[in-house]
Design a protein around this motif. Structure first.
Motif, short mmCIF file in Angstrom:
data_model
loop_
_atom_site.label_atom_id
_atom_site.label_comp_id
_atom_site.label_asym_id
_atom_site.label_seq_id
_atom_site.Cartn_x
_atom_site.Cartn_y
_atom_site.Cartn_z
N ALA A 123 5.35 1.20 -5.70
CA ALA A 123 4.96 1.23 -4.29
C ALA A 123 3.45 1.17 -4.11
O ALA A 123 2.94 1.47 -3.03
N GLY A 124 2.72 0.81 -5.15
CA GLY A 124 1.27 0.64 -5.04
C GLY A 124 0.54 1.92 -4.69
O GLY A 124 0.91 3.00 -5.14
N GLY A 125 -0.48 1.78 -3.86
CA GLY A 125 -1.28 2.95 -3.47
C GLY A 125 -1.97 2.68 -2.15
O GLY A 125 -1.65 1.70 -1.47
N PRO A 126 -2.92 3.53 -1.80
CA PRO A 126 -3.53 3.42 -0.47
C PRO A 126 -4.73 2.47 -0.39
O PRO A 126 -5.59 2.65 0.45
N GLN A 127 -4.80 1.49 -1.27
CA GLN A 127 -5.98 0.62 -1.31
C GLN A 127 -5.75 -0.65 -0.49
O GLN A 127 -4.95 -1.50 -0.87
N SER A 132 -2.57 -6.32 -1.87
CA SER A 132 -3.89 -6.95 -1.94
C SER A 132 -4.36 -6.93 -3.39
O SER A 132 -3.80 -6.21 -4.22
N GLU A 133 -5.41 -7.68 -3.68
CA GLU A 133 -5.93 -7.77 -5.04
C GLU A 133 -6.42 -6.39 -5.51
O GLU A 133 -6.18 -5.99 -6.65
N GLU A 134 -7.09 -5.66 -4.59
CA GLU A 134 -7.63 -4.33 -4.95
C GLU A 134 -6.49 -3.36 -5.29
O GLU A 134 -6.57 -2.61 -6.25
N GLU A 135 -5.44 -3.42 -4.46
CA GLU A 135 -4.30 -2.51 -4.72
C GLU A 135 -3.66 -2.85 -6.06
O GLU A 135 -3.34 -1.96 -6.84
N ARG A 136 -3.51 -4.13 -6.32
CA ARG A 136 -2.85 -4.54 -7.56
C ARG A 136 -3.66 -4.10 -8.79
O ARG A 136 -3.11 -3.66 -9.78
N LYS A 138 -5.80 -1.57 -8.97
CA LYS A 138 -5.85 -0.11 -9.14
C LYS A 138 -4.50 0.52 -9.43
O LYS A 138 -4.40 1.46 -10.22
N TYR A 139 -3.47 0.03 -8.74
CA TYR A 139 -2.18 0.72 -8.81
C TYR A 139 -1.03 -0.13 -9.34
O TYR A 139 0.05 0.37 -9.58
N GLY A 140 -1.26 -1.42 -9.45
CA GLY A 140 -0.17 -2.31 -9.87
C GLY A 140 0.50 -2.95 -8.67
O GLY A 140 0.06 -2.78 -7.53
N ARG A 141 1.56 -3.67 -8.93
CA ARG A 141 2.22 -4.43 -7.88
C ARG A 141 3.00 -3.52 -6.93
O ARG A 141 3.52 -2.50 -7.37
N ASN A 142 3.04 -3.92 -5.66
CA ASN A 142 3.77 -3.15 -4.65
C ASN A 142 5.07 -3.87 -4.34
O ASN A 142 5.17 -4.65 -3.41
N ARG A 143 6.09 -3.58 -5.13
CA ARG A 143 7.39 -4.25 -4.95
C ARG A 143 8.15 -3.70 -3.75
O ARG A 143 8.92 -4.41 -3.12
N ILE A 144 7.92 -2.42 -3.44
CA ILE A 144 8.64 -1.80 -2.31
C ILE A 144 8.26 -2.54 -1.01
O ILE A 144 9.11 -2.80 -0.17
#
Lengths: 197, 66
Positions: A123-127, A132-136, A138-144
């Motif tokens: 579910a990624g993170g708050p970036q 987005s590229e920054e979220e990916r 820092k936290y990886g892919r947001n599949r949710i």
């Protein structure tokens, strides 16, 4: 409201480590960090059991309770996430977590660990924006956000690892136990207190 | 003339160097039990019933026993 949960059926896990590989590949997890791992009990002995372990997204998460900078937050459906910009890498969450879920990417002199990294339930993170590229980075892919469930569970060839709505996961497991005509053998009264008790 | 030019150049160089040292500082004052990080857009998007239904559908498609 139902909560998102992981469940690993020890009767089905064959220790293939497909979930570990899928997770590392999907999120480009750095070398030395394992968001998910497979633990085997009585390895090599007849009756050995394996389970896949990661962050269990606890209802009352001890990591969040001990965090001195309160970098954790929980989504409506119980996914425990954290903000790496707030994290100070103190390691308290690692000591508090009973599953060893928090990981640290750097091991340097003077105890420098880097920002904590853990399973995000995909579910990624708050970036920035979702996926987005920054979220990916820092936290990886947001599949949710894409309407998908964690890849570790979706990749599991024996369907030992389940991830999704806790009620649905529980229903599937209950049916399996009934079909096996009994309770799972790894966990239970006999295991915890010996057979003669 | 040359000396004043050199002084002026030195002053400009010093100012430029000092400006390079500037660092934007934003302090987060922590309060017990209060998350003060960036808000996650997923929280809003995921609050909709459609997204939850989509996840449930995906779960029953991919992970239920056949």
């Amino acid at each position: 409201m139902a909560r998102m949960k992981f469940l690993c059926d020890s009767e089905r896990c064959i220790e293939c480590n497909g979930c570990v590989t899928a997770c590392k590949n999907e999120h480009e997890v750095p070398w030395g960090v394992n968001r998910r791992r497979v633990v085997t009990l009585d390895d090599g002995v007849p009756g050995e059991r394996s389970i896949s372990v990661a962050c269990m997204h606890c209802t009352d998460a001890p990591c969040a309770a001990v965090c001195p900078v309160d970098c954790f937050y929980t989504t409506d459906d119980g996914i425990v996430l954290h903000d790496k910009d707030l994290c100070i890498g103190c390691g308290y969450c690692f000591y508090a977590c009973p599953f060893g879920a928090p990981q640290y990417p750097q091991k340097e002199a003077f105890g420098v660990r880097g920002k904590m990294d853990k399973c995000t339930f995909c579910a990624g993170g708050p970036q920035g924006k979702d996926n987005s590229e920054e979220e990916r980075k820092k936290y990886g892919r947001n599949r949710i956000a894409e309407g998908k469930l964690p890849l570790c569970a979706e990749m599991c060839s024996t369907k030992a690892l389940l991830a999704g709505d806790g009620d649905m996961v529980a229903d599937i497991y209950r049916e399996r136990v009934l079909k096996r005509s009994g309770r799972p053998q790894t966990w239970g009264w006999e295991t915890a207190y010996q057979e003669d008790v | 003339m040359n000396a004043s030019k050199a002084t002026l150049t030195a002053c400009v160089a010093a100012l430029a160097l000092l400006a390079g040292c500037h660092e934007p500082v934003s302090v987060t004052v922590y309060e017990a039990g209060e998350y003060k990080g960036e808000s996650d857009p997923l929280l809003k998007a995921h609050a909709k019933s459609e997204s939850k239904e989509a996840l449930q559908k995906r779960f029953s498609m991919g992970q239920s026993d056949r």
